[in-house]
Motif scaffolding. Sequence first.
Motif, PDB file in Angstrom:
ATOM      1  N   VAL A 140      -1.827  -2.742   7.759  1.00  0.00           N
ATOM      2  CA  VAL A 140      -0.632  -1.905   7.670  1.00  0.00           C
ATOM      3  C   VAL A 140       0.207  -2.083   8.922  1.00  0.00           C
ATOM      4  CG1 VAL A 140       0.230   0.458   7.451  1.00  0.00           C
ATOM      5  CG2 VAL A 140      -1.859  -0.213   6.253  1.00  0.00           C
ATOM      6  N   ASP A 141       1.504  -2.121   8.778  1.00  0.00           N
ATOM      7  CA  ASP A 141       2.405  -2.231   9.922  1.00  0.00           C
ATOM      8  C   ASP A 141       2.424  -0.914  10.691  1.00  0.00           C
ATOM      9  OD1 ASP A 141       4.335  -3.233  11.661  1.00  0.00           O
ATOM     10  OD2 ASP A 141       5.981  -2.552  10.408  1.00  0.00           O
ATOM     11  N   GLY A 142       2.176  -0.989  12.001  1.00  0.00           N
ATOM     12  CA  GLY A 142       2.195   0.217  12.825  1.00  0.00           C
ATOM     13  C   GLY A 142       0.837   0.500  13.447  1.00  0.00           C
ATOM     14  N   ASP A 143       0.845   1.257  14.557  1.00  0.00           N
ATOM     15  CA  ASP A 143      -0.385   1.550  15.283  1.00  0.00           C
ATOM     16  C   ASP A 143      -1.267   2.557  14.554  1.00  0.00           C
ATOM     17  OD1 ASP A 143       0.988   0.039  17.128  1.00  0.00           O
ATOM     18  OD2 ASP A 143       0.423   1.289  18.829  1.00  0.00           O
ATOM     19  N   ILE A 144      -0.672   3.612  13.996  1.00  0.00           N
ATOM     20  CA  ILE A 144      -1.466   4.700  13.418  1.00  0.00           C
ATOM     21  C   ILE A 144      -1.332   4.809  11.904  1.00  0.00           C
ATOM     22  CG2 ILE A 144      -1.320   6.029  15.551  1.00  0.00           C
ATOM     23  CD1 ILE A 144       0.767   7.825  14.162  1.00  0.00           C
ATOM     24  N   GLU A 145      -0.354   4.126  11.343  1.00  0.00           N
ATOM     25  CA  GLU A 145      -0.072   4.290   9.908  1.00  0.00           C
ATOM     26  C   GLU A 145      -1.248   3.883   9.031  1.00  0.00           C
ATOM     27  OE1 GLU A 145       3.692   4.618  11.977  1.00  0.00           O
ATOM     28  OE2 GLU A 145       1.982   3.261  12.176  1.00  0.00           O
ATOM     29  N   GLY A 146      -2.067   2.944   9.489  1.00  0.00           N
ATOM     30  CA  GLY A 146      -3.183   2.482   8.677  1.00  0.00           C
ATOM     31  C   GLY A 146      -4.498   3.178   8.943  1.00  0.00           C
ATOM     32  N   LEU A 147      -4.552   4.089   9.902  1.00  0.00           N
ATOM     33  CA  LEU A 147      -5.805   4.782  10.197  1.00  0.00           C
ATOM     34  C   LEU A 147      -6.253   5.587   8.981  1.00  0.00           C
ATOM     35  CD1 LEU A 147      -4.943   5.939  13.818  1.00  0.00           C
ATOM     36  CD2 LEU A 147      -6.815   4.379  13.188  1.00  0.00           C
ATOM     37  N   PRO A 148      -7.481   5.368   8.496  1.00  0.00           N
ATOM     38  CA  PRO A 148      -7.897   5.967   7.227  1.00  0.00           C
ATOM     39  C   PRO A 148      -8.507   7.363   7.373  1.00  0.00           C
ATOM     40  CG  PRO A 148      -9.628   4.538   8.017  1.00  0.00           C
ATOM     41  CD  PRO A 148      -8.490   4.430   9.025  1.00  0.00           C
ATOM     42  N   ASP A 149      -8.478   8.125   6.284  1.00  0.00           N
ATOM     43  CA  ASP A 149      -9.280   9.338   6.213  1.00  0.00           C
ATOM     44  C   ASP A 149     -10.637   8.947   5.623  1.00  0.00           C
ATOM     45  OD1 ASP A 149      -8.863   8.990   3.460  1.00  0.00           O
ATOM     46  OD2 ASP A 149      -7.390  10.607   3.319  1.00  0.00           O
ATOM     47  N   ARG A 150     -11.491   9.919   5.407  1.00  0.00           N
ATOM     48  CA  ARG A 150     -12.851   9.617   4.921  1.00  0.00           C
ATOM     49  C   ARG A 150     -12.845   8.897   3.578  1.00  0.00           C
ATOM     50  NH1 ARG A 150     -17.742  10.943   7.995  1.00  0.00           N
ATOM     51  NH2 ARG A 150     -16.920  12.164   9.730  1.00  0.00           N
ATOM     52  N   GLU A 151     -12.017   9.362   2.668  1.00  0.00           N
ATOM     53  CA  GLU A 151     -12.009   8.782   1.329  1.00  0.00           C
ATOM     54  C   GLU A 151     -11.562   7.324   1.356  1.00  0.00           C
ATOM     55  OE1 GLU A 151     -10.087   9.588  -3.129  1.00  0.00           O
ATOM     56  OE2 GLU A 151      -9.571  10.900  -1.434  1.00  0.00           O
ATOM     57  N   LEU A 152     -10.477   7.050   2.086  1.00  0.00           N
ATOM     58  CA  LEU A 152      -9.996   5.670   2.191  1.00  0.00           C
ATOM     59  C   LEU A 152     -11.027   4.770   2.856  1.00  0.00           C
ATOM     60  CD1 LEU A 152      -6.278   6.281   3.241  1.00  0.00           C
ATOM     61  CD2 LEU A 152      -7.076   5.271   1.092  1.00  0.00           C
ATOM     62  N   LEU A 153     -11.676   5.288   3.901  1.00  0.00           N
ATOM     63  CA  LEU A 153     -12.686   4.493   4.603  1.00  0.00           C
ATOM     64  C   LEU A 153     -13.857   4.166   3.689  1.00  0.00           C
ATOM     65  CD1 LEU A 153     -13.850   3.248   7.190  1.00  0.00           C
ATOM     66  CD2 LEU A 153     -14.746   5.521   7.771  1.00  0.00           C
ATOM     67  N   GLU A 154     -14.363   5.164   2.975  1.00  0.00           N
ATOM     68  CA  GLU A 154     -15.506   4.941   2.091  1.00  0.00           C
ATOM     69  C   GLU A 154     -15.153   3.984   0.953  1.00  0.00           C
ATOM     70  OE1 GLU A 154     -16.679   8.832   0.912  1.00  0.00           O
ATOM     71  OE2 GLU A 154     -17.407   9.378   2.930  1.00  0.00           O
ATOM     72  N   ASN A 155     -13.947   4.101   0.415  1.00  0.00           N
ATOM     73  CA  ASN A 155     -13.522   3.194  -0.661  1.00  0.00           C
ATOM     74  C   ASN A 155     -13.422   1.763  -0.153  1.00  0.00           C
ATOM     75  OD1 ASN A 155     -13.367   5.283  -2.492  1.00  0.00           O
ATOM     76  ND2 ASN A 155     -11.159   5.580  -2.272  1.00  0.00           N
ATOM     77  N   PHE A 156     -12.894   1.594   1.058  1.00  0.00           N
ATOM     78  CA  PHE A 156     -12.769   0.257   1.635  1.00  0.00           C
ATOM     79  C   PHE A 156     -14.139  -0.373   1.846  1.00  0.00           C
ATOM     80  CE2 PHE A 156     -12.755  -2.448   5.447  1.00  0.00           C
ATOM     81  CZ  PHE A 156     -11.826  -3.414   5.069  1.00  0.00           C
ATOM     82  N   ILE A 157     -15.058   0.386   2.430  1.00  0.00           N
ATOM     83  CA  ILE A 157     -16.403  -0.143   2.684  1.00  0.00           C
ATOM     84  C   ILE A 157     -17.087  -0.494   1.372  1.00  0.00           C
ATOM     85  CG2 ILE A 157     -18.700   0.444   3.558  1.00  0.00           C
ATOM     86  CD1 ILE A 157     -17.322   2.142   5.715  1.00  0.00           C
ATOM     87  N   HIS A 158     -16.961   0.386   0.377  1.00  0.00           N
ATOM     88  CA  HIS A 158     -17.603   0.150  -0.923  1.00  0.00           C
ATOM     89  C   HIS A 158     -17.040  -1.102  -1.597  1.00  0.00           C
ATOM     90  CE1 HIS A 158     -19.653   1.077  -4.651  1.00  0.00           C
ATOM     91  NE2 HIS A 158     -18.516   0.988  -5.311  1.00  0.00           N
ATOM     92  N   SER A 159     -15.712  -1.252  -1.602  1.00  0.00           N
ATOM     93  CA  SER A 159     -15.103  -2.412  -2.256  1.00  0.00           C
ATOM     94  C   SER A 159     -15.447  -3.697  -1.511  1.00  0.00           C
ATOM     95  CB  SER A 159     -13.585  -2.246  -2.361  1.00  0.00           C
ATOM     96  OG  SER A 159     -13.007  -2.171  -1.066  1.00  0.00           O
ATOM     97  N   ASN A 160     -15.543  -3.613  -0.189  1.00  0.00           N
ATOM     98  CA  ASN A 160     -15.899  -4.798   0.605  1.00  0.00           C
ATOM     99  C   ASN A 160     -17.328  -5.223   0.309  1.00  0.00           C
ATOM    100  OD1 ASN A 160     -16.518  -6.352   3.304  1.00  0.00           O
ATOM    101  ND2 ASN A 160     -14.299  -6.088   3.209  1.00  0.00           N
ATOM    102  N   GLN A 161     -18.218  -4.257   0.161  1.00  0.00           N
ATOM    103  CA  GLN A 161     -19.607  -4.576  -0.162  1.00  0.00           C
ATOM    104  C   GLN A 161     -19.734  -5.191  -1.544  1.00  0.00           C
ATOM    105  OE1 GLN A 161     -21.355  -0.700   0.474  1.00  0.00           O
ATOM    106  NE2 GLN A 161     -21.914  -1.148   2.594  1.00  0.00           N
ATOM    107  N   GLU A 162     -18.922  -4.703  -2.483  1.00  0.00           N
ATOM    108  CA  GLU A 162     -18.932  -5.271  -3.834  1.00  0.00           C
ATOM    109  C   GLU A 162     -18.479  -6.718  -3.804  1.00  0.00           C
ATOM    110  OE1 GLU A 162     -16.532  -2.742  -6.266  1.00  0.00           O
ATOM    111  OE2 GLU A 162     -18.274  -1.608  -6.985  1.00  0.00           O
TER     112      GLU A 162
END
Length: 316
Positions: free
Chosen positions: A290-312
């Motif tokens: 994501v463009d920007g320093d803080i704009e892409g910082l995830p909350d718990r749900e986004l983080l868990e979804n990213f980790i899960h999809s990456n593992q898949e």
Amino acid sequence: MDVIGLGETMILFTPETKGLMRYAKYFSMKIAGAETNTLIGLSRLGHQTGWISRVGKDEFGSSMLSSIRGESIDVSQVKMDPAASTGIFFKEIVNEKAVRVNYYRKNSAASRLNHLDIKEDYIASAKYLYITGITPALSDSCLEAIFQAITYAKKHHVQVVFDPNIRKKLWSEEQAREVIVKIAQQSDIIFPGVSEGRFLFQVEDYREIAQRFLELGARLVVVKLGAGGAFYSMSNESDTVPAFKIDRVVDPVGAGDGFAAGVLSGLLDGLSVKEAISRGCAVGAIVTTVDGDIEGLPDRELLENFIHSNQEDVNR
């Protein structure tokens, strides 16, 4: 309080069009600062954070306080300085391969931070004190503030977390080496990059860089390796943690700050060191998309979804 950080955050202006900035007519305005990037990352993951700094008693300072307070960060220790301005900088995106940054931070309000701004009971309330090598380079009074905060942290058994984040333009190389090493000697956890290890110790190997910092007294050293993940070392354990795969890097700025937020979040949640560093790698990877320093910082749900999809993706 889980984590307290201190340092300068500035107002960032970016032209809405690419090319030489002299032709820009319109700019977007954001806030940017290494320490607040990490604090915001932690806050979005559900942790309690606080920020110590100074901003100008001006519209930029008011905007900054409103934004950071809106991220659920405690700003009770931030002073509005009527005698100095809030620092600003411009990011000039000439093209995808040429990005120039121009700072207007000399004599800024944050550079007037001093040891009297650091309150012992506030530092004592935290589990971690988070600092970077940027703040002590801003002024002599900022340097004193950093060491005052470390003194209080040590007195009250608050763990000191240090990202060297060396900025050569802010001070001489000799002074930078001397101060960074002195801070490292009083830090419990250190997040260096390979370039910082090269600058401080004239070594390239990340294992040796980690060892040098351990010899200075750190309990845990995590060397950031970018696309290579991270290497961590303690007295009785060391290992490499792989990075998370992303399709395209949009903006790498702020990834290291997000990494620190992820690691500290994992440690606060009671994860193993290796698991915490993996969380740091995940947050850092997300930030780059994501463009920007803080704009892409995830909350718990986004983080868990990213980790899960990456593992898949890995298991396919």
